[in-house]
Design a protein around this motif. Structure first.
Motif, PDB file in Angstrom:
ATOM      1  N   ILE A   1      41.051  37.023  40.430  1.00  0.00           N
ATOM      2  CA  ILE A   1      39.752  36.529  39.957  1.00  0.00           C
ATOM      3  C   ILE A   1      38.728  36.517  41.086  1.00  0.00           C
ATOM      4  O   ILE A   1      37.599  36.993  40.934  1.00  0.00           O
ATOM      5  CB  ILE A   1      39.895  35.127  39.330  1.00  0.00           C
ATOM      6  CG1 ILE A   1      40.713  35.206  38.040  1.00  0.00           C
ATOM      7  CG2 ILE A   1      38.528  34.502  39.069  1.00  0.00           C
ATOM      8  CD1 ILE A   1      41.192  33.866  37.519  1.00  0.00           C
ATOM      9  N   VAL A   2      39.121  35.985  42.234  1.00  0.00           N
ATOM     10  CA  VAL A   2      38.190  35.892  43.373  1.00  0.00           C
ATOM     11  C   VAL A   2      37.776  37.287  43.833  1.00  0.00           C
ATOM     12  O   VAL A   2      36.594  37.577  44.006  1.00  0.00           O
ATOM     13  CB  VAL A   2      38.821  35.085  44.532  1.00  0.00           C
ATOM     14  CG1 VAL A   2      37.969  35.181  45.786  1.00  0.00           C
ATOM     15  CG2 VAL A   2      38.988  33.628  44.118  1.00  0.00           C
ATOM     16  N   SER A   3      38.739  38.177  44.021  1.00  0.00           N
ATOM     17  CA  SER A   3      38.393  39.516  44.498  1.00  0.00           C
ATOM     18  C   SER A   3      37.676  40.319  43.416  1.00  0.00           C
ATOM     19  O   SER A   3      36.818  41.151  43.723  1.00  0.00           O
ATOM     20  CB  SER A   3      39.636  40.261  44.975  1.00  0.00           C
ATOM     21  OG  SER A   3      40.525  40.515  43.909  1.00  0.00           O
ATOM     22  N   GLY A   4      37.993  40.049  42.146  1.00  0.00           N
ATOM     23  CA  GLY A   4      37.344  40.758  41.043  1.00  0.00           C
ATOM     24  C   GLY A   4      35.848  40.555  40.996  1.00  0.00           C
ATOM     25  O   GLY A   4      35.099  41.439  40.580  1.00  0.00           O
ATOM     26  N   ALA A   5      35.393  39.400  41.456  1.00  0.00           N
ATOM     27  CA  ALA A   5      33.952  39.141  41.484  1.00  0.00           C
ATOM     28  C   ALA A   5      33.247  40.117  42.419  1.00  0.00           C
ATOM     29  O   ALA A   5      32.041  40.331  42.291  1.00  0.00           O
ATOM     30  CB  ALA A   5      33.693  37.706  41.935  1.00  0.00           C
ATOM     31  N   PHE A   6      33.992  40.757  43.322  1.00  0.00           N
ATOM     32  CA  PHE A   6      33.402  41.709  44.256  1.00  0.00           C
ATOM     33  C   PHE A   6      33.781  43.154  43.947  1.00  0.00           C
ATOM     34  O   PHE A   6      32.985  44.056  44.127  1.00  0.00           O
ATOM     35  CB  PHE A   6      33.804  41.354  45.694  1.00  0.00           C
ATOM     36  CG  PHE A   6      33.219  40.048  46.123  1.00  0.00           C
ATOM     37  CD1 PHE A   6      31.953  39.977  46.664  1.00  0.00           C
ATOM     38  CD2 PHE A   6      33.928  38.865  45.945  1.00  0.00           C
ATOM     39  CE1 PHE A   6      31.407  38.760  47.027  1.00  0.00           C
ATOM     40  CE2 PHE A   6      33.388  37.647  46.312  1.00  0.00           C
ATOM     41  CZ  PHE A   6      32.126  37.592  46.858  1.00  0.00           C
ATOM     42  N   TRP A   7      35.016  43.407  43.471  1.00  0.00           N
ATOM     43  CA  TRP A   7      35.383  44.794  43.232  1.00  0.00           C
ATOM     44  C   TRP A   7      34.837  45.336  41.928  1.00  0.00           C
ATOM     45  O   TRP A   7      34.609  46.535  41.805  1.00  0.00           O
ATOM     46  CB  TRP A   7      36.877  45.061  43.366  1.00  0.00           C
ATOM     47  CG  TRP A   7      37.819  44.441  42.382  1.00  0.00           C
ATOM     48  CD1 TRP A   7      38.636  43.378  42.615  1.00  0.00           C
ATOM     49  CD2 TRP A   7      38.079  44.833  41.035  1.00  0.00           C
ATOM     50  NE1 TRP A   7      39.370  43.081  41.493  1.00  0.00           N
ATOM     51  CE2 TRP A   7      39.046  43.964  40.510  1.00  0.00           C
ATOM     52  CE3 TRP A   7      37.586  45.829  40.215  1.00  0.00           C
ATOM     53  CZ2 TRP A   7      39.529  44.062  39.208  1.00  0.00           C
ATOM     54  CZ3 TRP A   7      38.055  45.936  38.920  1.00  0.00           C
ATOM     55  CH2 TRP A   7      39.025  45.052  38.431  1.00  0.00           C
ATOM     56  N   VAL A   8      34.603  44.478  40.930  1.00  0.00           N
ATOM     57  CA  VAL A   8      34.074  44.985  39.661  1.00  0.00           C
ATOM     58  C   VAL A   8      32.686  45.604  39.839  1.00  0.00           C
ATOM     59  O   VAL A   8      32.454  46.724  39.371  1.00  0.00           O
ATOM     60  CB  VAL A   8      34.101  43.894  38.560  1.00  0.00           C
ATOM     61  CG1 VAL A   8      33.281  44.295  37.356  1.00  0.00           C
ATOM     62  CG2 VAL A   8      35.543  43.611  38.141  1.00  0.00           C
ATOM     63  N   PRO A   9      31.738  44.952  40.534  1.00  0.00           N
ATOM     64  CA  PRO A   9      30.442  45.612  40.737  1.00  0.00           C
ATOM     65  C   PRO A   9      30.559  46.922  41.529  1.00  0.00           C
ATOM     66  O   PRO A   9      29.902  47.911  41.199  1.00  0.00           O
ATOM     67  CB  PRO A   9      29.626  44.580  41.518  1.00  0.00           C
ATOM     68  CG  PRO A   9      30.251  43.276  41.177  1.00  0.00           C
ATOM     69  CD  PRO A   9      31.706  43.567  41.011  1.00  0.00           C
ATOM     70  N   ALA A  10      31.392  46.943  42.559  1.00  0.00           N
ATOM     71  CA  ALA A  10      31.561  48.170  43.348  1.00  0.00           C
ATOM     72  C   ALA A  10      32.180  49.270  42.499  1.00  0.00           C
ATOM     73  O   ALA A  10      31.773  50.437  42.569  1.00  0.00           O
ATOM     74  CB  ALA A  10      32.429  47.889  44.566  1.00  0.00           C
ATOM     75  N   ASP A  11      33.146  48.897  41.679  1.00  0.00           N
ATOM     76  CA  ASP A  11      33.806  49.859  40.802  1.00  0.00           C
ATOM     77  C   ASP A  11      32.830  50.393  39.753  1.00  0.00           C
ATOM     78  O   ASP A  11      32.845  51.578  39.425  1.00  0.00           O
ATOM     79  CB  ASP A  11      35.004  49.189  40.130  1.00  0.00           C
ATOM     80  CG  ASP A  11      36.120  50.160  39.836  1.00  0.00           C
ATOM     81  OD1 ASP A  11      36.318  51.097  40.627  1.00  0.00           O
ATOM     82  OD2 ASP A  11      36.802  49.964  38.810  1.00  0.00           O
ATOM     83  N   LEU A  12      31.982  49.524  39.222  1.00  0.00           N
ATOM     84  CA  LEU A  12      31.004  49.942  38.223  1.00  0.00           C
ATOM     85  C   LEU A  12      30.044  50.979  38.813  1.00  0.00           C
ATOM     86  O   LEU A  12      29.804  52.023  38.206  1.00  0.00           O
ATOM     87  CB  LEU A  12      30.215  48.730  37.713  1.00  0.00           C
ATOM     88  CG  LEU A  12      29.169  49.079  36.670  1.00  0.00           C
ATOM     89  CD1 LEU A  12      29.458  48.347  35.379  1.00  0.00           C
ATOM     90  CD2 LEU A  12      27.787  48.752  37.168  1.00  0.00           C
TER      91      LEU A  12
ATOM     92  N   PRO B   1      21.489  41.095  37.278  1.00  0.00           N
ATOM     93  CA  PRO B   1      22.795  40.890  37.920  1.00  0.00           C
ATOM     94  C   PRO B   1      23.967  41.040  36.955  1.00  0.00           C
ATOM     95  O   PRO B   1      25.056  41.464  37.354  1.00  0.00           O
ATOM     96  CB  PRO B   1      22.709  39.473  38.478  1.00  0.00           C
ATOM     97  CG  PRO B   1      21.487  38.859  37.913  1.00  0.00           C
ATOM     98  CD  PRO B   1      20.619  39.953  37.382  1.00  0.00           C
ATOM     99  N   ASN B   2      23.756  40.727  35.683  1.00  0.00           N
ATOM    100  CA  ASN B   2      24.849  40.869  34.704  1.00  0.00           C
ATOM    101  C   ASN B   2      25.257  42.322  34.507  1.00  0.00           C
ATOM    102  O   ASN B   2      26.379  42.600  34.073  1.00  0.00           O
ATOM    103  CB  ASN B   2      24.452  40.260  33.363  1.00  0.00           C
ATOM    104  CG  ASN B   2      24.356  38.757  33.420  1.00  0.00           C
ATOM    105  OD1 ASN B   2      24.916  38.128  34.317  1.00  0.00           O
ATOM    106  ND2 ASN B   2      23.640  38.171  32.482  1.00  0.00           N
TER     107      ASN B   2
ATOM    108  N   GLY C   1      32.091  44.796  31.579  1.00  0.00           N
ATOM    109  CA  GLY C   1      33.525  45.043  31.565  1.00  0.00           C
ATOM    110  C   GLY C   1      34.338  44.121  32.462  1.00  0.00           C
ATOM    111  O   GLY C   1      35.543  44.317  32.627  1.00  0.00           O
ATOM    112  N   PHE C   2      33.694  43.107  33.039  1.00  0.00           N
ATOM    113  CA  PHE C   2      34.399  42.182  33.942  1.00  0.00           C
ATOM    114  C   PHE C   2      35.553  41.492  33.225  1.00  0.00           C
ATOM    115  O   PHE C   2      36.665  41.425  33.740  1.00  0.00           O
ATOM    116  CB  PHE C   2      33.407  41.156  34.505  1.00  0.00           C
ATOM    117  CG  PHE C   2      33.985  40.199  35.503  1.00  0.00           C
ATOM    118  CD1 PHE C   2      34.505  40.655  36.702  1.00  0.00           C
ATOM    119  CD2 PHE C   2      34.006  38.841  35.260  1.00  0.00           C
ATOM    120  CE1 PHE C   2      35.035  39.781  37.647  1.00  0.00           C
ATOM    121  CE2 PHE C   2      34.523  37.951  36.192  1.00  0.00           C
ATOM    122  CZ  PHE C   2      35.035  38.434  37.381  1.00  0.00           C
ATOM    123  N   GLY C   3      35.289  40.993  32.030  1.00  0.00           N
ATOM    124  CA  GLY C   3      36.334  40.299  31.271  1.00  0.00           C
ATOM    125  C   GLY C   3      37.511  41.208  30.956  1.00  0.00           C
ATOM    126  O   GLY C   3      38.675  40.827  31.126  1.00  0.00           O
ATOM    127  N   ALA C   4      37.212  42.429  30.514  1.00  0.00           N
ATOM    128  CA  ALA C   4      38.287  43.381  30.194  1.00  0.00           C
ATOM    129  C   ALA C   4      39.076  43.741  31.445  1.00  0.00           C
ATOM    130  O   ALA C   4      40.307  43.870  31.399  1.00  0.00           O
ATOM    131  CB  ALA C   4      37.692  44.633  29.558  1.00  0.00           C
TER     132      ALA C   4
END
Length: 188
Positions: free
Chosen positions: A108-119, A152-153, A158-161
């Motif tokens: 969860i913590v790392s996802g807040a940073f990797w999801v935007p980079a991945d997107l 920012p959203n 796709g963050f939840g998925a």
């Protein structure tokens, strides 16, 4: 020592080693590129430069994300273990639950940073070979345009998925890894 100091130490020691080790995964980017384009039914092109589209945002995020992942895992494992064992539960089950929960927290913590980079990385990868049709000229242009159009959203589409797929995997991986490691260590 304060909780922040403990978290910082765990991020530095465990996160740095884990982060640098897992950065090698980014070498698989050409295969991810081909798979992503195949999943969305976009013609794949053979220009070698196209295989590394989106590499920069993924590479820049890799080490900080892994530091957060491993650091959060270790710190939450440390905090949870101190709390759980106060109640005298079955040790193996308690450790298993602590490790699974810590794995989920790390994700969860790392996802807040990797999801935007991945997107950003994926949006760059999905652009075809014709540069005149590109929506983004590069990483910074993609970040600016996503922010301007979606706010920012927009970086968390796709963050939840993503979390629904990665949290169970991370929780199970850490719980099984730690359980197996402890059992094998006791027998050798």
């Amino acid at each position: 020592t304060s909780a922040l100091c403990q978290f910082s130490r765990r991020c530095h020691s465990n996160g740095s080693s884990g982060g640098s080790a897992r950065c090698a995964r980014r070498l698989a980017l050409p295969f991810i590129f081909v798979a992503l384009r195949a999943h969305v039914h976009v013609d794949c092109f053979c220009a070698s430069a196209g295989y590394f589209k989106g590499f920069l945002p993924a590479a820049l995020a890799a080490i900080p994300v892994q530091i957060l992942y491993y650091g959060s895992y270790e710190y939450s494992r440390f905090v949870l273990a101190r709390q759980v064992f106060k109640f005298g539960d079955d040790a193996d089950l308690a450790e298993f639950c602590v490790d699974a929960t810590a794995g989920a927290v790390g994700e969860i913590v790392s996802g807040a940073f990797w999801v935007p980079a991945d997107l950003v990385s994926q949006r760059l990868m999905l652009q075809g070979p014709d540069r005149s049709k590109h929506l983004y000229s590069g990483m910074l242009d993609a970040v600016r345009k996503i922010w301007a159009a979606e706010g920012p959203n927009g970086f968390y589409v796709g963050f939840g998925a993503s979390l629904l797929t990665h949290i169970p995997n991370s929780a199970a991986t850490w719980a099984v890894y730690e359980f197996t490691r402890k059992k094998l260590y006791r027998h050798w």
